[in-house]
Scaffold this motif. Structure first.
Motif, PDB file in Angstrom:
ATOM      1  N   PHE A  13       0.851  -1.194  -0.053  1.00 38.11           N
ATOM      2  CA  PHE A  13       0.151   0.115   0.003  1.00 38.11           C
ATOM      3  C   PHE A  13       0.886   1.163  -0.062  1.00 38.11           C
ATOM      4  O   PHE A  13       0.519   2.024  -0.955  1.00 38.11           O
ATOM      5  N   ARG A  14       1.904   1.166   0.748  1.00 33.33           N
ATOM      6  CA  ARG A  14       2.843   2.362   0.747  1.00 33.33           C
ATOM      7  C   ARG A  14       3.462   2.651  -0.410  1.00 33.33           C
ATOM      8  O   ARG A  14       3.705   3.760  -0.905  1.00 33.33           O
ATOM      9  N   ALA A  15       3.856   1.625  -1.059  1.00 33.70           N
ATOM     10  CA  ALA A  15       4.535   1.547  -2.230  1.00 33.70           C
ATOM     11  C   ALA A  15       3.908   2.346  -3.339  1.00 33.70           C
ATOM     12  O   ALA A  15       4.035   3.059  -4.253  1.00 33.70           O
ATOM     13  N   VAL A  16       2.428   1.857  -3.538  1.00 29.76           N
ATOM     14  CA  VAL A  16       1.569   2.100  -4.420  1.00 29.76           C
ATOM     15  C   VAL A  16       1.150   3.707  -4.169  1.00 29.76           C
ATOM     16  O   VAL A  16       1.226   4.553  -5.297  1.00 29.76           O
ATOM     17  N   ARG A  17       1.075   3.877  -2.997  1.00 29.86           N
ATOM     18  CA  ARG A  17       0.840   5.385  -2.490  1.00 29.86           C
ATOM     19  C   ARG A  17       1.871   6.272  -2.914  1.00 29.86           C
ATOM     20  O   ARG A  17       1.494   7.497  -3.480  1.00 29.86           O
ATOM     21  N   GLN A  18       3.122   6.114  -2.801  1.00 27.92           N
ATOM     22  CA  GLN A  18       4.203   6.598  -3.063  1.00 27.92           C
ATOM     23  C   GLN A  18       4.347   6.910  -4.852  1.00 27.92           C
ATOM     24  O   GLN A  18       4.691   7.964  -5.229  1.00 27.92           O
ATOM     25  N   ALA A  19       4.269   5.700  -5.352  1.00 32.42           N
ATOM     26  CA  ALA A  19       4.556   5.618  -6.847  1.00 32.42           C
ATOM     27  C   ALA A  19       3.424   4.588  -7.728  1.00 32.42           C
ATOM     28  O   ALA A  19       3.821   3.528  -7.676  1.00 32.42           O
ATOM     29  N   PRO A  20       2.304   5.302  -8.033  1.00 38.15           N
ATOM     30  CA  PRO A  20       1.461   4.330  -8.534  1.00 38.15           C
ATOM     31  C   PRO A  20       2.152   3.924  -9.996  1.00 38.15           C
ATOM     32  O   PRO A  20       3.261   4.564 -10.617  1.00 38.15           O
ATOM     33  N   GLY A  21       1.442   2.719 -10.495  1.00 34.36           N
ATOM     34  CA  GLY A  21       2.156   2.391 -11.519  1.00 34.36           C
ATOM     35  C   GLY A  21       1.567   1.140 -11.878  1.00 34.36           C
ATOM     36  O   GLY A  21       0.232   0.452 -11.342  1.00 34.36           O
ATOM     37  N   SER A  22       2.149   0.004 -12.619  1.00 37.65           N
ATOM     38  CA  SER A  22       1.583  -1.238 -13.054  1.00 37.65           C
ATOM     39  C   SER A  22       1.727  -2.303 -11.911  1.00 37.65           C
ATOM     40  O   SER A  22       2.860  -1.945 -10.980  1.00 37.65           O
ATOM     41  N   ILE A  23       1.201  -3.551 -12.048  1.00 43.94           N
ATOM     42  CA  ILE A  23       1.429  -4.699 -11.087  1.00 43.94           C
ATOM     43  C   ILE A  23       3.004  -4.919 -10.865  1.00 43.94           C
ATOM     44  O   ILE A  23       3.382  -5.337  -9.802  1.00 43.94           O
ATOM     45  N   THR A  24       3.108  -5.133 -12.256  1.00 39.50           N
ATOM     46  CA  THR A  24       4.792  -5.454 -12.554  1.00 39.50           C
ATOM     47  C   THR A  24       5.531  -4.444 -11.697  1.00 39.50           C
ATOM     48  O   THR A  24       6.677  -5.127 -11.383  1.00 39.50           O
ATOM     49  N   ASP A  25       5.488  -3.181 -12.056  1.00 37.70           N
ATOM     50  CA  ASP A  25       6.256  -2.081 -11.499  1.00 37.70           C
ATOM     51  C   ASP A  25       6.384  -2.529  -9.893  1.00 37.70           C
ATOM     52  O   ASP A  25       7.345  -2.146  -9.211  1.00 37.70           O
ATOM     53  N   SER A  26       5.241  -2.585  -9.339  1.00 36.18           N
ATOM     54  CA  SER A  26       5.123  -2.758  -7.870  1.00 36.18           C
ATOM     55  C   SER A  26       5.691  -3.976  -7.413  1.00 36.18           C
ATOM     56  O   SER A  26       6.418  -4.062  -6.224  1.00 36.18           O
ATOM     57  N   ALA A  27       5.590  -5.034  -8.011  1.00 43.88           N
ATOM     58  CA  ALA A  27       6.277  -6.335  -7.869  1.00 43.88           C
ATOM     59  C   ALA A  27       7.818  -6.283  -7.642  1.00 43.88           C
ATOM     60  O   ALA A  27       8.526  -6.561  -6.853  1.00 43.88           O
TER      61      ALA A  27
END
Length: 80
Positions: A13-27
């Protein structure tokens, strides 16, 4: 809510909040398996904490963009 939140999901959640992007980017950023991140994002989406939107890429293909729906997550413990 406590069943929903784990250390991995909180970090996601923190990573997505800081830098929205694709699922692959988050992984990739979190160095986690993409399928595990997808399962966690689905749970966070059901809870209303993130939004997953499928977009069409120019030319061909699709990508699922993830962004935080909530600006923060606050957990409060209730005793007894």
């Amino acid at each position: 809510m406590m069943k929903l939140i784990s250390a991995a999901r909180l970090a996601l959640f923190r990573a997505v909040r800081q830098a929205p992007g694709s699922i692959t980017d988050s992984a990739t950023r979190l160095q986690r398996d993409r399928s595990a991140v997808k399962r966690d994002l689905d749970a966070l989406e059901r809870a209303g904490l993130v939004t997953i939107v499928e977009t069409t890429l120019p030319g061909h293909g699709r990508m699922k963009q993830v962004r935080a729906s909530a600006t923060r997550l606050t957990l409060v413990a209730q005793l007894g």
